[in-house]
Design an enzyme around this catalytic site. Structure first.
Site, PDB file in Angstrom:
ATOM      1  N   ASN A   1       0.802  -1.222   0.000  1.00 47.43           N
ATOM      2  CA  ASN A   1       0.000   0.000   0.000  1.00 47.43           C
ATOM      3  C   ASN A   1       0.836   1.273   0.000  1.00 47.43           C
ATOM      4  O   ASN A   1       0.368   2.325  -0.405  1.00 47.43           O
ATOM      5  CB  ASN A   1      -0.950   0.006   1.196  1.00 47.43           C
ATOM      6  CG  ASN A   1      -0.261  -0.369   2.479  1.00 47.43           C
ATOM      7  OD1 ASN A   1       0.259  -1.484   2.604  1.00 47.43           O
ATOM      8  ND2 ASN A   1      -0.230   0.546   3.428  1.00 47.43           N
TER       9      ASN A   1
ATOM     10  N   CYS B   1      -3.301   4.596   6.665  1.00 46.13           N
ATOM     11  CA  CYS B   1      -4.272   3.677   7.265  1.00 46.13           C
ATOM     12  C   CYS B   1      -4.124   3.567   8.764  1.00 46.13           C
ATOM     13  O   CYS B   1      -4.994   3.050   9.429  1.00 46.13           O
ATOM     14  CB  CYS B   1      -4.099   2.289   6.672  1.00 46.13           C
ATOM     15  SG  CYS B   1      -4.737   2.237   5.028  1.00 46.13           S
TER      16      CYS B   1
HETATM   17  N1  PLP Z   1      -4.400  -4.126   3.702  1.00 45.14           N
HETATM   18  C1  PLP Z   1      -3.879  -3.190   2.899  1.00 45.14           C
HETATM   19  C2  PLP Z   1      -2.741  -3.532   1.985  1.00 45.14           C
HETATM   20  C3  PLP Z   1      -4.397  -1.893   2.920  1.00 45.14           C
HETATM   21  O1  PLP Z   1      -3.876  -0.953   2.121  1.00 45.14           O
HETATM   22  C4  PLP Z   1      -5.466  -1.601   3.810  1.00 45.14           C
HETATM   23  C5  PLP Z   1      -5.973  -0.219   3.926  1.00 45.14           C
HETATM   24  O2  PLP Z   1      -5.306   0.708   3.550  1.00 45.14           O
HETATM   25  C6  PLP Z   1      -5.991  -2.630   4.595  1.00 45.14           C
HETATM   26  C7  PLP Z   1      -5.424  -3.884   4.526  1.00 45.14           C
HETATM   27  C8  PLP Z   1      -7.149  -2.405   5.518  1.00 45.14           C
HETATM   28  O3  PLP Z   1      -8.365  -2.360   4.791  1.00 45.14           O
HETATM   29  P1  PLP Z   1      -9.666  -1.701   5.458  1.00 45.14           P
HETATM   30  O4  PLP Z   1      -9.516  -0.227   5.322  1.00 45.14           O
HETATM   31  O5  PLP Z   1     -10.822  -2.224   4.653  1.00 45.14           O
HETATM   32  O6  PLP Z   1      -9.721  -2.162   6.854  1.00 45.14           O
END
Ligand code: PLP
Length: 386
Positions: free
Chosen positions: A152, A326
């Site tokens: 990400n 995130c």
């Molecule tokens: N995994 C990755 C690679 C992410 O980029 C993200 C969110 O940015 C997540 C998991 C988490 O997803 P959620 O926002 O649906 O909890």
């Protein structure tokens, strides 16, 4: 002159697509009942849910019972790690990469606290896990390997198909966090050869608060949420029928438009990268040398703090992210950039530009006009106090 804001933070979330909103609206009208109820009204809601599940399964090359709806990508990752380790008597060892999202790293750390051994696989300077190191980490007591499909922060893509083939040879189940993938990478689970795969609706034009876990048929998975036994006993709670319908539509649209979106977006991303390299000195592009998501550009600017650059760009009308957005708005040093082994000066001034399927050339050109001034202002020494 008045400029519209420019949104280049699509790895954090994507705007809801109009076709998805329309699909959700239609589902809202048809599904005001409980899909577990046996009466005609309940069966109507069940039909909407079943259709969403079938369409998602078809898009992923899976079957209906292999799809578990969750409320986020985070929950899907938690279900994969805790669900597998709690259901298996095979051993107490798991393998993850050092650059996983916290939604994998934190469950892994929790498992370690509970007595599991966790191997953290390093990545090379190009952001990729080495296949031989992956293979060397697997042992008879390894319950699960969890390696993300695409990162990400820096967009690097892991050779999941190859890693899945290695895991299969060793009889180890493999999970991939594919949350960043659907708009930019093929997501056929049989082609990838994975046992588990996580998705999040809001990363590809679907609604927030939706996610799913694909789990290969026959895989034992202990539930995290106990109750009425919905979702084949894997995730109790009355389902988000409207959200599922929206996510199904979004996933189909992502798959259908993927080839054209990749072509268009990679061109714009490359234009942005070339423009930054040409117009600003002392920059470093992160995650090059390995396959990268078509929409991702992570750049470190020497001599500036990424927070200050983010704020400067925000004031200039451009939305970007510093490392990972995130982690609930906190801006801690990035474990991903640290894992690349970057010099310290490249670890503090990193900005993530993540383009979307609707990003326009004029927006990229505008960013290239604004950015050098914002960076120069932050690099110039503060005036001496009078
Ligand atoms: N995994 C990755 C690679 C992410 O980029 C993200 C969110 O940015 C997540 C998991 C988490 O997803 P959620 O926002 O649906 O909890």
């Amino acid at each position: 002159m008045n400029f519209e804001r420019i949104y280049l933070d699509n790895a954090a979330t994507t705007p809801l697509r109009q076709e998805v909103a329309d699909a959700m609206h239609a589902a809202l009208e048809e599904s005001g009942f409980n899909p577990s109820s046996l009466h005609a009204e309940g069966r109507k809601a069940r039909a909407v849910l079943d259709e969403a599940r079938d369409r998602i399964a078809a898009t992923l090359g899976a079957t209906r019972t292999e799809i578990t709806f969750t409320a986020s990508g985070t929950e899907a990752n938690n279900l994969a790690l805790f669900g597998m380790t709690r259901a298996s008597a095979k051993g107490r060892h798991i393998v993850v990469s050092a650059i996983e999202h916290p939604a994998v790293l934190r469950p892994a750390a929790q498992l370690r606290d509970e007595g599991f051994e966790v191997t953290y696989l390093p990545v090379a300077s190009d952001g990729q896990v080495a296949a031989d190191a992956f293979e060397a980490a697997l042992r008879p007591g390894t319950v699960l390997a969890s390696i993300m499909y695409a990162n990400n922060e820096i967009g690097t893509v892991q050779p999941i198909r190859h890693l899945a083939e290695i895991a299969g040879r060793h009889g180890v189940a493999i999970h991939t966090d594919a949350v960043q993938a659907p708009s930019w990478l093929p997501c056929d689970v049989r082609e990838l050869g994975v046992d588990l795969l996580s998705l999040s609706g809001h990363k590809f034009g679907g609604p927030k608060g939706t996610g799913l876990l694909y789990a290969r048929r026959g895989l034992a998975l202990a539930p995290l949420v106990h109750g009425g036994g919905q979702e084949f006993g894997r995730r109790s709670g009355t389902e988000n029928v409207v959200g599922a319908a929206g996510m199904a539509r979004a996933l189909e649209l992502a798959a259908v438009g993927r080839a054209e979106n990749i072509r268009r977006t990679a061109e714009l991303r490359d234009q942005l990268e070339a423009g930054i390299r040409a117009g600003i000195s002392d920059v470093h592009v992160n995650g090059t040398g390995a396959p990268r998501l078509a929409n991702n550009l992570s750049v470190s600017f020497a001599g500036v703090e990424s927070e200050a650059l983010l704020v400067g760009l925000d004031l200039a009308g451009v939305a970007v992210s510093a490392g990972s957005a995130c982690t609930s708005g906190t801006l801690e040093p990035s474990h991903v950039l640290a894992a690349l082994g970057l010099e310290p000066r490249w670890q503090t001034g990193a900005i993530r530009f993540s383009l979307g399927t609707t990003t326009r050339r004029a927006e990229i050109e505008r960013v290239l006009v604004l950015l050098p001034g914002v960076v120069a202002q932050l690099r110039s020494p503060a005036p001496a106090p009078r």
